[in-house]
Design a protein around this motif. Structure first.
Motif, mmCIF file in Angstrom:
data_model
loop_
_atom_site.group_PDB
_atom_site.id
_atom_site.type_symbol
_atom_site.label_atom_id
_atom_site.label_comp_id
_atom_site.label_asym_id
_atom_site.label_seq_id
_atom_site.Cartn_x
_atom_site.Cartn_y
_atom_site.Cartn_z
ATOM 1 N N LYS A 128 45.303 48.051 50.707
ATOM 2 C CA LYS A 128 45.780 49.839 51.885
ATOM 3 C C LYS A 128 44.587 50.337 51.239
ATOM 4 C CE LYS A 128 48.071 50.336 55.621
ATOM 5 N NZ LYS A 128 47.331 49.166 56.315
ATOM 6 N N PHE A 129 45.006 50.864 49.813
ATOM 7 C CA PHE A 129 43.691 51.806 48.922
ATOM 8 C C PHE A 129 42.356 51.484 49.940
ATOM 9 C CE2 PHE A 129 41.715 54.671 46.374
ATOM 10 C CZ PHE A 129 42.713 55.162 46.474
ATOM 11 N N ALA A 130 42.269 50.713 49.459
ATOM 12 C CA ALA A 130 40.331 50.016 50.286
ATOM 13 C C ALA A 130 40.497 50.405 51.232
ATOM 14 C CB ALA A 130 40.434 48.620 49.657
ATOM 15 N N GLU A 131 41.349 50.418 52.166
ATOM 16 C CA GLU A 131 41.449 50.593 54.092
ATOM 17 C C GLU A 131 40.818 52.125 54.180
ATOM 18 O OE1 GLU A 131 44.561 50.032 57.951
ATOM 19 O OE2 GLU A 131 44.341 48.381 56.126
ATOM 20 N N ILE A 132 43.143 52.685 52.984
ATOM 21 C CA ILE A 132 41.785 54.186 53.372
ATOM 22 C C ILE A 132 40.749 54.358 53.170
ATOM 23 C CG2 ILE A 132 42.996 56.283 52.824
ATOM 24 C CD1 ILE A 132 45.879 54.689 52.190
ATOM 25 N N LYS A 133 40.007 54.256 51.744
ATOM 26 C CA LYS A 133 38.713 54.811 51.198
ATOM 27 C C LYS A 133 37.839 54.564 52.611
ATOM 28 C CE LYS A 133 39.258 53.439 47.374
ATOM 29 N NZ LYS A 133 38.448 52.249 46.374
ATOM 30 N N SER A 134 37.618 53.001 52.920
ATOM 31 C CA SER A 134 37.242 52.832 53.928
ATOM 32 C C SER A 134 36.965 53.947 55.528
ATOM 33 C CB SER A 134 36.971 51.285 54.423
ATOM 34 O OG SER A 134 38.143 51.528 55.023
ATOM 35 N N GLU A 135 37.647 54.444 55.362
ATOM 36 C CA GLU A 135 37.594 55.510 56.439
ATOM 37 C C GLU A 135 37.789 57.205 56.915
ATOM 38 O OE1 GLU A 135 41.380 54.853 58.553
ATOM 39 O OE2 GLU A 135 40.642 51.914 58.576
ATOM 40 N N VAL A 136 38.275 56.995 55.193
ATOM 41 C CA VAL A 136 38.705 58.845 54.402
ATOM 42 C C VAL A 136 38.263 59.700 53.576
ATOM 43 C CG1 VAL A 136 40.733 59.141 54.694
ATOM 44 C CG2 VAL A 136 39.377 61.251 55.648
ATOM 45 N N LYS A 137 38.200 59.818 53.010
ATOM 46 C CA LYS A 137 38.231 60.447 51.591
ATOM 47 C C LYS A 137 39.169 60.823 51.070
ATOM 48 C CE LYS A 137 36.087 64.629 50.435
ATOM 49 N NZ LYS A 137 35.230 65.338 49.541
ATOM 50 N N PRO A 138 40.232 59.668 50.542
ATOM 51 C CA PRO A 138 41.396 60.384 49.970
ATOM 52 C C PRO A 138 41.753 61.446 49.131
ATOM 53 C CG PRO A 138 40.813 58.368 49.193
ATOM 54 C CD PRO A 138 39.620 58.551 49.286
ATOM 55 N N SER A 139 43.186 62.259 50.019
ATOM 56 C CA SER A 139 43.592 64.178 49.289
ATOM 57 C C SER A 139 43.741 63.467 47.980
ATOM 58 C CB SER A 139 44.763 64.320 50.073
ATOM 59 O OG SER A 139 45.609 63.284 50.160
ATOM 60 N N PRO A 140 43.826 64.345 47.174
ATOM 61 C CA PRO A 140 44.471 64.136 45.482
ATOM 62 C C PRO A 140 45.623 63.514 45.648
ATOM 63 C CG PRO A 140 43.424 66.212 46.208
ATOM 64 C CD PRO A 140 43.033 65.273 47.531
ATOM 65 N N ARG A 141 46.115 63.667 46.520
ATOM 66 C CA ARG A 141 47.991 63.503 45.983
ATOM 67 C C ARG A 141 47.520 61.922 46.534
ATOM 68 N NH1 ARG A 141 52.368 65.259 44.038
ATOM 69 N NH2 ARG A 141 52.344 67.267 45.731
ATOM 70 N N LEU A 142 47.259 61.007 46.846
ATOM 71 C CA LEU A 142 46.918 59.808 46.947
ATOM 72 C C LEU A 142 46.120 58.886 46.006
ATOM 73 C CD1 LEU A 142 46.301 58.311 51.039
ATOM 74 C CD2 LEU A 142 48.275 58.492 49.683
ATOM 75 N N TRP A 143 45.404 59.738 45.509
ATOM 76 C CA TRP A 143 44.489 59.589 44.048
ATOM 77 C C TRP A 143 45.935 59.636 42.811
ATOM 78 C CZ3 TRP A 143 40.027 57.025 43.598
ATOM 79 C CH2 TRP A 143 39.018 57.187 44.667
ATOM 80 N N GLN A 144 46.449 60.820 43.095
ATOM 81 C CA GLN A 144 47.355 60.866 41.975
ATOM 82 C C GLN A 144 48.873 59.665 41.706
ATOM 83 O OE1 GLN A 144 49.204 64.487 42.904
ATOM 84 N NE2 GLN A 144 46.928 65.691 41.905
ATOM 85 N N HIS A 145 49.135 59.416 43.815
ATOM 86 C CA HIS A 145 49.883 57.907 43.283
ATOM 87 C C HIS A 145 49.348 56.681 42.749
ATOM 88 C CE1 HIS A 145 53.055 59.407 45.859
ATOM 89 N NE2 HIS A 145 52.255 60.005 46.816
ATOM 90 N N MET A 146 48.326 56.810 43.219
ATOM 91 C CA MET A 146 47.216 55.834 42.821
ATOM 92 C C MET A 146 47.325 55.639 41.039
ATOM 93 S SD MET A 146 46.660 53.823 44.717
ATOM 94 C CE MET A 146 46.075 52.234 43.813
ATOM 95 N N ILE A 147 46.807 56.635 40.647
ATOM 96 C CA ILE A 147 46.977 57.271 39.362
ATOM 97 C C ILE A 147 48.090 56.669 38.408
ATOM 98 C CG2 ILE A 147 46.306 58.245 37.289
ATOM 99 C CD1 ILE A 147 43.573 59.938 39.005
ATOM 100 N N ARG A 148 49.329 57.316 38.768
ATOM 101 C CA ARG A 148 50.662 56.874 38.444
ATOM 102 C C ARG A 148 51.195 55.043 38.068
ATOM 103 N NH1 ARG A 148 55.316 60.564 40.745
ATOM 104 N NH2 ARG A 148 54.887 59.273 42.670
ATOM 105 N N TYR A 149 50.706 54.922 39.448
ATOM 106 C CA TYR A 149 51.358 53.548 39.328
ATOM 107 C C TYR A 149 50.569 52.889 39.262
ATOM 108 C CZ TYR A 149 51.567 48.505 41.798
ATOM 109 O OH TYR A 149 51.771 47.361 42.211
ATOM 110 N N ASP A 150 49.320 52.358 38.575
ATOM 111 C CA ASP A 150 48.364 52.318 36.937
ATOM 112 C C ASP A 150 49.483 52.568 35.885
ATOM 113 O OD1 ASP A 150 47.167 50.833 38.555
ATOM 114 O OD2 ASP A 150 45.667 52.394 38.353
#
Length: 467
Positions: A128-150
């Motif tokens: 899902k994150f790859a899909e969002i990145k292919s359409e738009v530059k993700p917001s800082p909040r989405l990056w934070q979600h991914m970093i925290r998940y990792d």
């Protein structure tokens, strides 16, 4: 009156409300959502899962004209999903993809991403994150979600890779992003690596903010990495960041008291006073560190240099305590006499400290003489408690009870006072007096959890003695 239906996967609940009240609620909820940063995708809280029935045109306010109720319903369902609902989430994602209205809806895609994170479905999260990145530059909040998940999955390499990608895409990491890494390193006791990360970042396009450097500084101090902490301080100063008085106090305490690096503490103190005026808390922090490190000569030299500027008893009390606990009782009494002649008057802590150290040094005659001298001016229970404890240890139960009765007359007893009395009555096997005092304090604000534990222990002692 407006009729609405809150839909649920297994049932429908009919509710009704007055239009004016409901509209105000919707407006308030909408305003709160627009200000929220923690959950940016949750819209129309007050209207989630609502289907407007025929004839309910009154409820069509400005938010209903801007937001789609069906989207809100989907969001509310996704936000309740957990790992057991993963199959249903997949089905909803498939329905959204087939819908002409929602297939390109980035808000729903973002909510799906956070739902997959909550369900801990790594494959779906990455897809899902790859899909969002292919359409738009993700917001800082989405990056934070991914970093925290990792980082929650202990996947540091992936988190750092995302941080690098985030910067390459010109998305500026904010303080919360850096704080995620600092917290991770702190949990794993790898604070020097956190310092390396922020130091490297400070040389790039996006520098970590002041708040993150401060968080790093305190975390390094807590973990005992003084060398890295001092290097971090050098970086902070190089960026033109100035510490305020409270931050200096935390830094001095961290290096002087927690790490026992008093030489570095004194260097920092000399640097501090070039830019900001110290106060009683500053001096008390330094004196405490020197006393704890048994540097009596340095402590007294420091105290003699500042005692004319001291405005509160705290510095005097720190010196008295350090001298007493390190066996310098005569020197402690000399400082006490100086304090009595100074503009700063002794307080309850002053007297309780001196009385306690005299009792500990088994100089009880001096303790009782001092107590009789100061008793008329005492307005707190602390000095009385010290004397109560000494009397109990000496086995002078009758005198202890008389002193407690005097405290009652002055309305001074606290929960500690009752604890000392009850404990000593139990040791003396005086059940009747003990139970009388317990009834006296029961139901009052003095009955704390610690006092309850003392009472339970005292009853066990009494029972053991009588058996």
């Amino acid at each position: 009156m407006i009729r609405s239906v809150f839909t649920h996967p297994t049932r429908e609940i009919h509710v009704s409300c007055h239009h004016k009240t409901w509209s105000n609620h919707v407006s308030t909820q909408s305003r709160h959502q627009s200000e929220s940063t923690d959950r940016p995708f949750k819209v129309l809280d007050a209207l989630k899962e609502i289907k407007v029935l025929d004839g309910s045109t009154e409820i069509k306010n400005k938010w209903l004209m801007k937001k789609d109720v069906e989207r809100s319903r989907r969001i509310s369902i996704l936000e309740r999903a957990n790992t057991e609902d993963l199959a249903s989430v997949w089905q909803m994602e498939e329905d959204i993809a087939k819908s002409m209205r929602f297939r390109g809806d980035l808000i729903l895609k973002s909510v799906l991403l956070t739902t997959y994170i909550r369900c801990n479905s790594r494959k779906d999260v990455e897809r899902k994150f790859a899909e969002i990145k292919s359409e738009v530059k993700p917001s800082p909040r989405l990056w934070q979600h991914m970093i925290r998940y990792d980082l929650d999955a202990d996947n540091l390499a992936s988190a750092k890779s995302r941080l690098s990608e985030m910067i390459l895409l010109n998305v500026e990491p904010d303080g919360y992003t850096w704080d995620l890494f600092i917290s991770y390193y702190e949990r794993n006791r790898q604070m020097p690596e956190a310092f390396d990360l922020l130091s490297t970042a400070s040389q790039g396009l996006y520098q970590p903010p002041r708040s993150s450097w401060m968080k790093l500084l305190w975390a390094l101090g807590k973990s005992g990495h003084v060398t890295a902490q001092l290097k971090a301080l050098t970086n902070i100063k190089a960026m033109g960041i100035k510490l305020d008085l409270k931050e200096w106090h935390i830094l001095l305490d961290s290096i002087g008291n927690k790490s026992r690096r008093t030489d570095e503490m004194m260097v920092l103190y000399q640097e501090m006073i070039q830019t900001i005026k110290p106060d009683d808390t500053t001096w008390s922090t330094i004196l405490t560190a020197l006393g704890n490190n048994r540097e009596m000569e340095s402590m007294m030299k420091m105290f003699d240099s500042i005692k004319g500027e001291v405005t509160k008893p705290s510095c005097w009390n720190t010196v008295l305590n350090a001298l007493g606990k390190n066996g310098y009782v005569d020197e402690m009494l000399s400082v006490m006499r100086d304090m009595k002649n100074s503009p700063v008057h002794p307080d309850g802590i002053t007297w309780s400290t001196i009385l306690y150290e005299l009792a500990r040094a088994k100089r009880t005659d001096e303790m009782f003489r001092l107590f009789q001298e100061i008793a008329p001016s005492i307005k707190t229970s602390h000095p009385y408690n010290v004397v109560l404890q000494s009397l109990g240890q000496m086995g002078k139960l009758d005198v202890m009870i008389q002193l407690f009765q005097e405290m009652e007359r002055l309305k001074l007893p606290c929960s500690t006072s009752y604890g000392i009395l009850i404990q000593n009555l139990a040791n003396a096997n005086d059940r009747d007096e003990m139970e009388s005092r317990i009834r006296e304090v029961t139901g009052t604000q003095l009955m704390t959890e610690s006092l309850k534990k003392i009472i339970d222990k005292a009853r066990i002692v009494i029972q053991g003695k009588q058996e």
